[in-house]
Design a protein around this motif. Structure first.
Motif, PDB file in Angstrom:
ATOM      1  N   ALA A  66       1.841  -1.279   6.534  1.00 21.21           N
ATOM      2  CA  ALA A  66       0.406  -1.150   6.277  1.00 21.21           C
ATOM      3  C   ALA A  66       0.129  -0.987   4.789  1.00 21.21           C
ATOM      4  CB  ALA A  66      -0.156   0.029   7.071  1.00 21.21           C
ATOM      5  N   ALA A  67       0.953  -0.188   4.100  1.00 25.48           N
ATOM      6  CA  ALA A  67       0.744   0.038   2.670  1.00 25.48           C
ATOM      7  C   ALA A  67       0.960  -1.250   1.877  1.00 25.48           C
ATOM      8  CB  ALA A  67       1.696   1.132   2.179  1.00 25.48           C
ATOM      9  N   LEU A  68       2.024  -1.976   2.195  1.00 28.50           N
ATOM     10  CA  LEU A  68       2.293  -3.233   1.487  1.00 28.50           C
ATOM     11  C   LEU A  68       1.236  -4.283   1.803  1.00 28.50           C
ATOM     12  CD1 LEU A  68       6.165  -3.417   1.973  1.00 28.50           C
ATOM     13  CD2 LEU A  68       4.943  -3.054  -0.179  1.00 28.50           C
ATOM     14  N   ALA A  69       0.798  -4.344   3.067  1.00 27.44           N
ATOM     15  CA  ALA A  69      -0.227  -5.321   3.454  1.00 27.44           C
ATOM     16  C   ALA A  69      -1.521  -5.066   2.686  1.00 27.44           C
ATOM     17  CB  ALA A  69      -0.472  -5.256   4.963  1.00 27.44           C
ATOM     18  N   ASP A  70      -1.899  -3.795   2.549  1.00 28.68           N
ATOM     19  CA  ASP A  70      -3.118  -3.466   1.805  1.00 28.68           C
ATOM     20  C   ASP A  70      -2.983  -3.861   0.334  1.00 28.68           C
ATOM     21  OD1 ASP A  70      -4.496  -2.508   3.959  1.00 28.68           O
ATOM     22  OD2 ASP A  70      -4.043  -0.394   3.582  1.00 28.68           O
ATOM     23  N   GLU A  71      -1.805  -3.630  -0.253  1.00 26.32           N
ATOM     24  CA  GLU A  71      -1.598  -4.000  -1.656  1.00 26.32           C
ATOM     25  C   GLU A  71      -1.706  -5.514  -1.844  1.00 26.32           C
ATOM     26  OE1 GLU A  71       1.383  -0.365  -3.075  1.00 26.32           O
ATOM     27  OE2 GLU A  71       2.121  -2.420  -2.942  1.00 26.32           O
ATOM     28  N   ILE A  72      -1.147  -6.264  -0.902  1.00 24.74           N
ATOM     29  CA  ILE A  72      -1.199  -7.731  -1.001  1.00 24.74           C
ATOM     30  C   ILE A  72      -2.627  -8.221  -0.844  1.00 24.74           C
ATOM     31  CG2 ILE A  72      -0.487  -9.871   0.127  1.00 24.74           C
ATOM     32  CD1 ILE A  72       2.160  -8.459   0.832  1.00 24.74           C
ATOM     33  N   ARG A  73      -3.361  -7.673   0.117  1.00 23.27           N
ATOM     34  CA  ARG A  73      -4.741  -8.112   0.351  1.00 23.27           C
ATOM     35  C   ARG A  73      -5.645  -7.749  -0.830  1.00 23.27           C
ATOM     36  NH1 ARG A  73      -3.838  -5.867   6.053  1.00 23.27           N
ATOM     37  NH2 ARG A  73      -3.449  -7.710   7.324  1.00 23.27           N
ATOM     38  N   ARG A  74      -5.380  -6.604  -1.467  1.00 24.33           N
ATOM     39  CA  ARG A  74      -6.193  -6.206  -2.623  1.00 24.33           C
ATOM     40  C   ARG A  74      -5.841  -7.011  -3.861  1.00 24.33           C
ATOM     41  NH1 ARG A  74      -4.965  -0.728  -1.043  1.00 24.33           N
ATOM     42  NH2 ARG A  74      -3.413  -0.743  -2.714  1.00 24.33           N
TER      43      ARG A  74
END
Length: 276
Positions: free
Chosen positions: A18-26
């Motif tokens: 979840a943390a990595l996915a949020d960083e990629i989407r941002r």
């Protein structure tokens, strides 16, 4: 900086994903850049390599990262379409196989879809859970809500938000008796449309849409799924596809291609996109 909390009920691999996915989407992690090696990330976070590998595989399954043999995982470009969303408030029998015909050779491998391997089915556990559930909730024997059980629709809404980036309420979800029945219902909402479907793809999709009065055109897929350029050339205004796990190839469409398809639907007047 990513911080994992082992005290939470959420598994560590899900927290990391979840943390990595949020960083990629941002856009915090630039497209094309490699993710830290699995051993490096494991050492940084104080977790096992398997935990990191599971999180990376989840990113790849969502099309947010691309695994490259002997190279690692690389961030995929999302064109800003797959942005992080604000969390929403929490909303309040197997048919036995027919006997083998006399004289016919026994089947060694059954590769047909839609069947169950009865030898592996946990019948005893299934029966116990079903019995306990009916004792606790006898109302399940009655006719249920037309849109589907409210609790089930609530869980589906949570899943769509957490893993598909789709924000909706249980009231916007309809649970039906299989994809073919629901697809037939949806098809009647669209008139004077030509539907683009994947080639190869699930053959019944074309039959259901055609029987509902929608002409269909086949669009070839490539290694990343349905081709956007081929879709544009088809002249279709309705597109049905399976981006998360294509049938029958199993291809997962990367985030770049998904964003391009969303952009196609956004700029094409009257276009509709829905996927399985």
């Amino acid at each position: 900086m990513i911080e994992l909390d082992p005290r939470l009920k959420t598994p560590l691999y899900e927290q990391l994903y979840a943390a990595l996915a949020d960083e990629i989407r941002r856009g915090d992690r630039a497209p094309g850049t490699p993710l830290p090696g699995r051993r490096t990330m494991a050492a940084q976070q104080g977790v096992s390599v398997n935990t990191v590998d599971t999180a990376y595989q989840m990113l790849a399954a969502e099309g947010l990262a691309e695994p490259r043999p002997r190279s690692g995982f690389y961030v995929q470009k999302t064109y800003g379409m797959l942005h992080t969303r604000t969390p929403r408030p929490t909303p309040q029998a197997v048919v036995p196989a027919a006997p083998e015909p006399v004289g016919e050779p026994a089947t060694l491998f059954d590769l047909s879809t839609g069947s169950v391997d009865t030898a592996l089915f946990p019948a005893r556990c299934w029966g116990r859970i079903q019995k306990e559930l009916l004792y606790q909730r006898p109302e399940l024997l009655q006719r249920g809500e037309m849109q589907g059980d409210a609790d089930l629709r609530g869980e589906i809404a949570h899943y769509l938000s957490d893993y598909r980036g789709v924000e909706c309420t249980p009231e916007q979800i309809v649970v039906g008796a299989g994809i073919e029945y629901l697809l037939g219902c949806v098809a009647h909402l669209f008139g004077n449309c030509t539907a683009a479907i994947e080639n190869p793809g699930y053959s019944r999709t074309r039959a259901v849409l055609g029987n509902s009065g929608l002409p269909c055109t086949l669009v070839d897929i490539d290694r990343d799924g349905l081709s956007v350029s081929a879709l544009e050339a088809s002249g279709a205004s309705l597109c049905y596809l399976t981006p998360s796990h294509h049938f029958p190839t199993g291809v997962t469409m990367p985030a770049t291609r998904r964003a391009q398809l969303l952009a196609w639907a956004a700029r094409k007047t009257g276009a509709v996109y829905f996927g399985g």
